[in-house]
Design a protein around this motif. Structure first.
Motif, PDB file in Angstrom:
ATOM      1  N   TRP A   7       0.813  -1.208   0.000  1.00  0.00           N
ATOM      2  CA  TRP A   7       0.000   0.000   0.000  1.00  0.00           C
ATOM      3  C   TRP A   7       0.849   1.261   0.000  1.00  0.00           C
ATOM      4  CZ3 TRP A   7      -4.451  -0.456  -1.897  1.00  0.00           C
ATOM      5  CH2 TRP A   7      -5.161  -1.633  -1.742  1.00  0.00           C
ATOM      6  N   ASP A   8       1.980   1.235   0.691  1.00  0.00           N
ATOM      7  CA  ASP A   8       2.874   2.394   0.653  1.00  0.00           C
ATOM      8  C   ASP A   8       3.293   2.680  -0.786  1.00  0.00           C
ATOM      9  OD1 ASP A   8       2.744   2.806   3.380  1.00  0.00           O
ATOM     10  OD2 ASP A   8       4.631   1.764   3.801  1.00  0.00           O
ATOM     11  N   ASN A  13       2.490   6.046  -5.851  1.00  0.00           N
ATOM     12  CA  ASN A  13       2.219   6.166  -7.282  1.00  0.00           C
ATOM     13  C   ASN A  13       0.848   6.763  -7.594  1.00  0.00           C
ATOM     14  OD1 ASN A  13       4.702   5.020  -8.151  1.00  0.00           O
ATOM     15  ND2 ASN A  13       3.921   3.018  -7.549  1.00  0.00           N
ATOM     16  N   ASN A  14       0.044   6.997  -6.577  1.00  0.00           N
ATOM     17  CA  ASN A  14      -1.306   7.545  -6.742  1.00  0.00           C
ATOM     18  C   ASN A  14      -1.486   8.653  -5.724  1.00  0.00           C
ATOM     19  OD1 ASN A  14      -2.735   5.524  -8.689  1.00  0.00           O
ATOM     20  ND2 ASN A  14      -1.570   4.284  -7.248  1.00  0.00           N
ATOM     21  N   LEU A  15      -1.031   9.832  -6.048  1.00  0.00           N
ATOM     22  CA  LEU A  15      -0.947  10.923  -5.087  1.00  0.00           C
ATOM     23  C   LEU A  15      -2.249  11.695  -4.867  1.00  0.00           C
ATOM     24  CD1 LEU A  15       2.571  12.306  -6.042  1.00  0.00           C
ATOM     25  CD2 LEU A  15       1.971  10.795  -4.144  1.00  0.00           C
ATOM     26  N   GLN A  16      -3.238  11.527  -5.703  1.00  0.00           N
ATOM     27  CA  GLN A  16      -4.486  12.257  -5.538  1.00  0.00           C
ATOM     28  C   GLN A  16      -5.401  11.528  -4.548  1.00  0.00           C
ATOM     29  OE1 GLN A  16      -3.683  10.421  -8.203  1.00  0.00           O
ATOM     30  NE2 GLN A  16      -5.409   9.078  -8.536  1.00  0.00           N
ATOM     31  N   ASP A  17      -6.417  12.263  -4.048  1.00  0.00           N
ATOM     32  CA  ASP A  17      -7.434  11.625  -3.210  1.00  0.00           C
ATOM     33  C   ASP A  17      -8.056  10.497  -4.011  1.00  0.00           C
ATOM     34  OD1 ASP A  17      -6.956  13.511  -1.281  1.00  0.00           O
ATOM     35  OD2 ASP A  17      -8.704  14.717  -1.767  1.00  0.00           O
ATOM     36  N   PHE A  18      -8.406   9.432  -3.333  1.00  0.00           N
ATOM     37  CA  PHE A  18      -8.951   8.281  -4.048  1.00  0.00           C
ATOM     38  C   PHE A  18     -10.111   7.681  -3.267  1.00  0.00           C
ATOM     39  CE2 PHE A  18      -9.120   3.805  -5.263  1.00  0.00           C
ATOM     40  CZ  PHE A  18      -9.197   3.933  -6.636  1.00  0.00           C
ATOM     41  N   ILE A  66      -7.627   5.669  10.407  1.00  0.00           N
ATOM     42  CA  ILE A  66      -6.424   4.846  10.474  1.00  0.00           C
ATOM     43  C   ILE A  66      -6.254   4.066   9.175  1.00  0.00           C
ATOM     44  CG2 ILE A  66      -6.507   4.655  12.988  1.00  0.00           C
ATOM     45  CD1 ILE A  66      -7.616   1.816  12.645  1.00  0.00           C
ATOM     46  N   ASP A  67      -5.011   3.709   8.911  1.00  0.00           N
ATOM     47  CA  ASP A  67      -4.717   2.925   7.716  1.00  0.00           C
ATOM     48  C   ASP A  67      -3.428   2.150   7.938  1.00  0.00           C
ATOM     49  OD1 ASP A  67      -5.863   3.044   4.664  1.00  0.00           O
ATOM     50  OD2 ASP A  67      -3.763   2.425   4.753  1.00  0.00           O
ATOM     51  N   ILE A  68      -3.277   1.039   7.241  1.00  0.00           N
ATOM     52  CA  ILE A  68      -2.075   0.213   7.305  1.00  0.00           C
ATOM     53  C   ILE A  68      -0.894   0.906   6.609  1.00  0.00           C
ATOM     54  CG2 ILE A  68      -2.578  -1.063   5.182  1.00  0.00           C
ATOM     55  CD1 ILE A  68      -1.504  -3.571   6.555  1.00  0.00           C
ATOM     56  N   SER A  69      -1.197   1.838   5.713  1.00  0.00           N
ATOM     57  CA  SER A  69      -0.160   2.506   4.930  1.00  0.00           C
ATOM     58  C   SER A  69       0.280   3.826   5.572  1.00  0.00           C
ATOM     59  CB  SER A  69      -0.666   2.784   3.513  1.00  0.00           C
ATOM     60  OG  SER A  69       0.251   3.607   2.824  1.00  0.00           O
ATOM     61  N   ARG A  70       1.511   3.874   6.000  1.00  0.00           N
ATOM     62  CA  ARG A  70       2.065   5.123   6.534  1.00  0.00           C
ATOM     63  C   ARG A  70       2.106   6.188   5.433  1.00  0.00           C
ATOM     64  NH1 ARG A  70       3.974   6.956  10.830  1.00  0.00           N
ATOM     65  NH2 ARG A  70       4.182   5.006  11.919  1.00  0.00           N
ATOM     66  N   GLN A  71       2.349   5.792   4.210  1.00  0.00           N
ATOM     67  CA  GLN A  71       2.378   6.715   3.074  1.00  0.00           C
ATOM     68  C   GLN A  71       1.026   7.428   2.925  1.00  0.00           C
ATOM     69  OE1 GLN A  71       4.915   7.581   1.038  1.00  0.00           O
ATOM     70  NE2 GLN A  71       3.627   8.930  -0.184  1.00  0.00           N
ATOM     71  N   ALA A  72      -0.062   6.679   3.002  1.00  0.00           N
ATOM     72  CA  ALA A  72      -1.396   7.287   2.883  1.00  0.00           C
ATOM     73  C   ALA A  72      -1.637   8.271   4.023  1.00  0.00           C
ATOM     74  CB  ALA A  72      -2.475   6.205   2.884  1.00  0.00           C
ATOM     75  N   ILE A  73      -1.269   7.898   5.231  1.00  0.00           N
ATOM     76  CA  ILE A  73      -1.468   8.774   6.391  1.00  0.00           C
ATOM     77  C   ILE A  73      -0.642  10.048   6.240  1.00  0.00           C
ATOM     78  CG2 ILE A  73      -1.114   8.994   8.882  1.00  0.00           C
ATOM     79  CD1 ILE A  73      -3.527   7.247   8.096  1.00  0.00           C
ATOM     80  N   GLU A  74       0.600   9.925   5.820  1.00  0.00           N
ATOM     81  CA  GLU A  74       1.458  11.106   5.637  1.00  0.00           C
ATOM     82  C   GLU A  74       0.907  12.025   4.552  1.00  0.00           C
ATOM     83  OE1 GLU A  74       3.845  12.075   7.679  1.00  0.00           O
ATOM     84  OE2 GLU A  74       3.440  10.273   8.854  1.00  0.00           O
ATOM     85  N   GLN A  75       0.412  11.447   3.461  1.00  0.00           N
ATOM     86  CA  GLN A  75      -0.184  12.261   2.401  1.00  0.00           C
ATOM     87  C   GLN A  75      -1.381  13.046   2.944  1.00  0.00           C
ATOM     88  OE1 GLN A  75       0.641   9.014  -1.014  1.00  0.00           O
ATOM     89  NE2 GLN A  75      -1.081  10.337  -1.446  1.00  0.00           N
ATOM     90  N   MET A  76      -2.213  12.398   3.714  1.00  0.00           N
ATOM     91  CA  MET A  76      -3.396  13.066   4.250  1.00  0.00           C
ATOM     92  C   MET A  76      -3.011  14.124   5.286  1.00  0.00           C
ATOM     93  SD  MET A  76      -5.600  11.903   2.334  1.00  0.00           S
ATOM     94  CE  MET A  76      -7.198  12.315   2.956  1.00  0.00           C
ATOM     95  N   LYS A  77      -1.986  13.875   6.062  1.00  0.00           N
ATOM     96  CA  LYS A  77      -1.506  14.889   7.009  1.00  0.00           C
ATOM     97  C   LYS A  77      -1.042  16.132   6.256  1.00  0.00           C
ATOM     98  CE  LYS A  77       0.276  12.177  10.882  1.00  0.00           C
ATOM     99  NZ  LYS A  77       1.522  11.785  11.558  1.00  0.00           N
TER     100      LYS A  77
END
Length: 81
Positions: A7-8, A13-18, A66-77
């Motif tokens: 997921w990270d 590779n998918n930086l927009q909201d999804f 919450i999410d398993i992906s730290r990348q997703a959380i950092e993007q949202m932060k």
């Protein structure tokens, strides 16, 4: 799909909201009818969905995402500081 590294990489590779299933416009009325404003909401597997932001705009103020992906959380932060 249970691997955080997968997921990270996916979110890198998918930086927009999804939205995986439905947009806020499609589910708003159902959500509003069933969630009390004073309740606490836990969004599990939030990814980069706009759901938390949309709920906040509607007046919900106890939301945890919450999410398993730290990348997703950092993007949202970064987006919703």
């Amino acid at each position: 799909y249970g691997n955080s590294e997968y997921w990270d990489e996916w979110y890198k590779n998918n930086l927009q909201d999804f939205e995986w299933y439905l947009s806020w416009d499609n589910i708003r009325d159902e959500i509003i009818n069933y969630l009390p404003k004073k309740g606490t909401i836990l969004e599990i597997g939030c990814g980069t969905s706009e759901l938390t932001s949309e709920l906040s705009k509607e007046g919900y103020n106890k939301i945890y995402a919450i999410d398993i992906s730290r990348q997703a959380i950092e993007q949202m932060k970064d987006i919703y500081q």
